[in-house]
Structure formats: structure tokens, C-alpha cells
Design an enzyme around this catalytic site. Structure first.
Site, PDB file in Angstrom:
ATOM      1  N   GLN A   1       4.624  23.082  13.434  1.00 23.73           N
ATOM      2  CA  GLN A   1       3.967  22.652  14.662  1.00 23.73           C
ATOM      3  C   GLN A   1       4.128  23.694  15.763  1.00 23.73           C
ATOM      4  OE1 GLN A   1       2.139  20.020  14.670  1.00 23.73           O
ATOM      5  NE2 GLN A   1       1.539  20.063  16.807  1.00 23.73           N
TER       6      GLN A   1
ATOM      7  N   HIS B   1       1.790  26.925  16.298  1.00 29.15           N
ATOM      8  CA  HIS B   1       0.424  26.802  16.821  1.00 29.15           C
ATOM      9  C   HIS B   1       0.239  27.649  18.071  1.00 29.15           C
ATOM     10  CE1 HIS B   1      -2.016  23.923  14.567  1.00 29.15           C
ATOM     11  NE2 HIS B   1      -0.897  23.292  14.270  1.00 29.15           N
TER      12      HIS B   1
ATOM     13  N   GLU C   1       0.285  12.892  19.017  1.00 30.05           N
ATOM     14  CA  GLU C   1      -0.880  13.304  18.238  1.00 30.05           C
ATOM     15  C   GLU C   1      -0.594  13.125  16.741  1.00 30.05           C
ATOM     16  OE1 GLU C   1      -3.562  17.358  17.560  1.00 30.05           O
ATOM     17  OE2 GLU C   1      -1.577  17.473  18.487  1.00 30.05           O
ATOM     18  N   HIS C   2       0.553  13.656  16.299  1.00 30.69           N
ATOM     19  CA  HIS C   2       0.995  13.521  14.910  1.00 30.69           C
ATOM     20  C   HIS C   2       2.345  12.806  14.886  1.00 30.69           C
ATOM     21  CE1 HIS C   2      -1.244  17.463  15.118  1.00 30.69           C
ATOM     22  NE2 HIS C   2      -1.947  16.835  14.196  1.00 30.69           N
TER      23      HIS C   2
ATOM     24  N   ASP D   1      -3.801  18.755   8.472  1.00 32.68           N
ATOM     25  CA  ASP D   1      -4.569  19.836   9.093  1.00 32.68           C
ATOM     26  C   ASP D   1      -5.584  20.431   8.133  1.00 32.68           C
ATOM     27  OD1 ASP D   1      -3.389  19.678  11.555  1.00 32.68           O
ATOM     28  OD2 ASP D   1      -1.989  21.332  11.251  1.00 32.68           O
TER      29      ASP D   1
ATOM     30  N   GLU E   1     -21.946 -16.705  40.167  1.00 38.63           N
ATOM     31  CA  GLU E   1     -21.688 -15.321  40.560  1.00 38.63           C
ATOM     32  C   GLU E   1     -22.464 -14.926  41.806  1.00 38.63           C
ATOM     33  OE1 GLU E   1     -19.995 -12.641  36.970  1.00 38.63           O
ATOM     34  OE2 GLU E   1     -22.128 -12.441  37.382  1.00 38.63           O
TER      35      GLU E   1
ATOM     36  N   HIS F   1     -31.452 -14.322  39.654  1.00 38.09           N
ATOM     37  CA  HIS F   1     -31.149 -14.371  38.223  1.00 38.09           C
ATOM     38  C   HIS F   1     -31.354 -15.803  37.701  1.00 38.09           C
ATOM     39  CE1 HIS F   1     -29.343 -10.439  38.759  1.00 38.09           C
ATOM     40  NE2 HIS F   1     -29.003 -10.381  37.476  1.00 38.09           N
TER      41      HIS F   1
END
Length: 429
Positions: free
Chosen positions: A254, A257, A324-325, A358, A412, A417
Site C-alpha cells: 500500500q 503507491h 478504502e481497503h 487491484d 403542505e 396541487h
């Protein structure tokens, strides 16, 4: 590498927040780039390419010609490996494909959800110290499965104004004919807003450096994006059964990278922690340059080892990190898996190296970072699809249920409407 013993949530939160400050330091500069390209188009893009990129290409020079795609030569080994990777990615991502659905109500109305592909998508492929050709496949394969009509690739050129033959070969293999030699925040702006040469797209996907990610954040709303990616990260949860050699090599994998990558070990075994740190030092020394220097800086700045008494409580740290991992090197990793709420991709057991993720074991490797796994997921087929809702209301529905709908409207405060529904009820008498 920092070692923390029984840290508080506050300490972990502070560490995570510090990693996000990079955006705050560069956002104003990136905003100026994005606005300049949006306003001045190709002239601004040419200016930034000349200023920031390795080769000062201008105008149509950034377009990859068909003969460049055709002439790209790669090793048979590369071609064979990529064909196998494509096959695996197609098999996994085809399972994610959604279908349009229709539903009939008891009063004769029907509702539907139509699934349509996004019309145009740009894939940003980083290129610098490494050539991320696998990222191109990770993004392009699900886009092609959904039927995206126009797939564009943007990647920075080298000093000679060329792209990696790996990237060119894969573009040719996948039928991608629109390829631009550009990178950085200015490339993202050009893709989002268009120039005389670059045609704008509906969505931009793919990771990049902090400037690329910040630019994606700023163009969102005018253009879709997959996510705002930060530096890559790995969290390993390990007990006494884990092999320190495997823990160390995965943390090192890791760390190589880039200098901002984060490798974290979370364990309840002090002996494992000590032996892992010893292995890290040994294996780092055995790594060749430039990866060794990159990994060393990464581990010194962002490496973290956490010692905690109870791994059942440690899951709170996992969900706070929202990594992330996530690797679970445990005697029984399945016991902890149900408690994992926030993670991009999870790897179970000592054989499940994140490196296999990966390089195409199946799931996508474009994943949420910087705690964004709390609210987002890894890249998938769904990122290239839109859902269109369809409704056909029957007369019976209006006559039987009209008061229900008009009551809600008035509650509402929307009188027109309510009348829109009631006029139809009155007209049928």
C-alpha cells in the site's frame, strides 16, 4: 510509523481530518483554473498544458490520431494478461446490470422505472511515476456493459507528447476512439465544459491526484462525477493467528503507491505488532528504488499501528476510518464481517491480499477514500446508469384515492396541487 495504544475516537478523528486538509490548501487555486477554462476554453487549456504538463501540446495536438492508436505495440504478455483481466471484470460487473421494471396498482394505474445508460463518459487515467492501465479497464468495462455510447479517455502525455502504448492498446481493444493527451485540473474542466477541441461529457470517472480530485468536486453539478478521491489507504485488522510477514508486505504494498498513501495495522496482539514492525523495516530495505523511498516516506508520514485490547470493540475504529481497503487477518474473519458498516472493499483471510483486488480478482478497484465509504460505494455498473420514473394514472385511481392525495397537498400548503387533483375528480361526474 506512529504507534497508538488504546487511542480514543477523538485521536483517530483528528488524524483523519488532518489528511483532508490538502483540499483546503489548494481549492482556491484549482477554482481559478476551472473558471478560466470554463470561460476561455481552448486558450486557457493550452496555457495550463504548457505550464503544468511535460509537453506543451496545443489545440488539436492533444487529440490522439487513429494511426497512433493503431501503431501502439505491446508485449504479448501484456496483451494476454489484459484479456484475462477483461474477462474477469466483464463476468463480475455483468452481475450488477439493472433492468427496467414495471408495476401495476390495484386501481389500474402503473408505475415504472426505466434504466438508461449515461450518454457520454470520460475516464481519467493518471500517468506519472506509474501507468495506471488497469484503472482504464476498471472504468471502461462497466461503462461498456451498460451501453454508454461515447466513452472518452484523458491522460497526461510524456515529454515527447506521447501516451503509454499500454493505454493506447487498451483504447483500441475497447473501441475507444476519442482520446485526449491532457491531465490535471485543467483537463477535468475541459471535459466538464468543453473547448474548441474537447467535447464536453456528461460524467467524469477515474482517480487522480489532489488537483484532479478537487477539480472534480468543483465541476460537480455541471457534470457528474464518480467520487472525490483522496490518497489510497489500507486498514488491516489482525489477531495472534496472523503472519507478520504477510501483514508487513501488504502494508508495504500500500505504501509504495505514493507518499500520501496510508497503511494502518489494528491488532490486539502486542507481539504481532512488534514483529510486524521488524518485518516492515526488513522488507522495506529489500525493496528497490524508487518504490523504497516512496514507501518509506508514506510509512513515516502516514503509517499507523494501533494496539487495542478487544477486537470486538475495534470494529468501532474500522467504521470510523471507513477505509478504502480493509483486510481481516483473523482466525474467523466472518465473525467480524457483519459488524463492518463502512469500507470500500473487504478482503477476508491471509490469502486475500489487497493486491489481488487491484489486479482483477473481480470487484472494481476504484473505491471511496478519506472516510467517504460512510456514504458511497466502489465504482460499478450503476455509476453509468440513470433511472427514469414513469407513471400512468387511471381514472379509477383518481376517483377512489383523489381525496387522499389532495389532503396531503393541502397539509403542505399547496392549494393548486390539491385543486389539480380535485378538478379531475369533478370533471368525471
Amino acid at each position: 510509523m506512529r504507534v497508538l495504544v488504546e487511542p480514543t475516537k477523538g485521536q483517530i478523528f483528528k488524524i483523519l481530518e488532518e489528511r483532508k486538509t490538502n483540499f483546503l490548501n489548494i481549492e482556491e487555486n484549482v477554482r481559478l483554473i476551472v473558471e478560466n477554462v470554463r470561460k476561455n476554453g481552448q486558450s486557457a487549456l493550452d496555457e495550463y498544458i504548457s505550464k503544468y504538463e511535460k509537453c506543451a501540446l496545443k489545440g488539436e495536438q492533444i487529440l490522439v490520431r487513429q494511426e497512433e492508436l493503431e501503431s501502439a505495440k505491446v508485449e504479448p504478455e501484456f496483451e494476454e494478461a489484459c484479456e484475462k483481466l477483461i474477462e474477469r471484470l466483464e463476468a463480475f460487473h455483468s452481475m450488477q446490470l439493472e433492468r427496467s421494471v414495471w408495476s401495476l396498482t390495484k386501481n389500474g394505474s402503473f408505475t415504472a422505472q426505466l434504466v438508461r445508460p449515461i450518454e457520454s463518459v470520460a475516464i481519467y487515467v493518471p500517468s506519472g511515476k506509474k501507468v495506471y492501465f488497469t484503472t482504464l479497464l476498471m472504468c471502461a468495462i462497466p461503462a461498456k456493459i451498460t451501453g454508454v455510447e461515447r466513452i472518452v479517455v484523458a491522460s497526461p502525455a510524456d515529454e515527447e507528447g506521447k501516451l503509454s502504448p499500454y493505454v493506447l492498446h487498451l483504447c483500441r481493444r475497447l473501441g475507444v476512439k476519442e482520446v485526449y493527451k491532457m491531465g490535471g485540473a485543467h483537463a477535468i474542466a475541459a471535459l466538464a465544459y468543453g473547448t474548441d477541441v474537447v467535447k464536453k461529457v456528461d460524467k467524469i470517472v477515474g482517480p487522480g491526484n489532489a488537483y484532479v480530485s478537487c477539480a472534480k468536486k468543483l465541476v460537480f453539478g455541471d457534470c457528474g462525477i464518480d467520487s472525490v478521491a483522496g490518497p489510497t489507504e489500507l486498514l488491516i485488522v489482525a489477531d495472534e493467528t496472523a503472519d507478520p510477514k504477510l501483514v508487513a508486505i501488504d502494508m508495504l504494498a500500500q505504501a509504495e503507491h505514493d507518499e500520501m498513501a496510508m497503511s494502518v495495522l489494528l491488532t490486539n496482539d502486542e507481539d504481532l505488532l512488534d514483529r510486524t514492525l521488524e518485518e516492515l523495516a526488513k522488507q522495506l530495505n529489500e525493496l528497490s528504488e524508487p518504490n523504497r523511498s516512496i514507501a518509506q516516506v508514506s510509512l513515516e508520514r502516514n503509517g499507523l499501528s494501533i494496539l487495542t485490547k478487544d477486537l470486538n470493540n475495534a470494529i468501532e475504529f474500522v467504521n470510523l476510518f471507513a477505509p478504502e481497503h480493509l483486510e481481516l487477518f483473523l482466525e474467523d474473519p466472518f465473525s467480524l464481517l457483519p459488524k463492518v458498516k463502512n469500507a470500500g472493499s473487504v478482503f477476508l483471510g491471509s490469502w486475500s491480499a489487497e493486491a489481488l483486488g487491484d489486479y482483477g480478482i473481480g470487484p472494481n478497484h476504484v473505491l471511496p477514500t478519506s472516510t467517504s465509504a460512510r456514504f458511497s460505494s466502489g465504482l460499478s455498473v450503476q455509476d453509468f446508469l440513470k433511472r427514469i420514473f414513469v407513471t400512468r394514472v387511471s381514472e379509477e385511481e383518481v376517483l377512489k384515492e383523489g381525496r387522499f392525495y389532495s389532503t396531503l397537498a393541502r397539509l403542505e400548503g399547496f392549494e393548486a396541487h390539491a385543486r389539480s387533483i380535485e378538478v379531475r375528480m369533478e370533471g368525471s361526474r
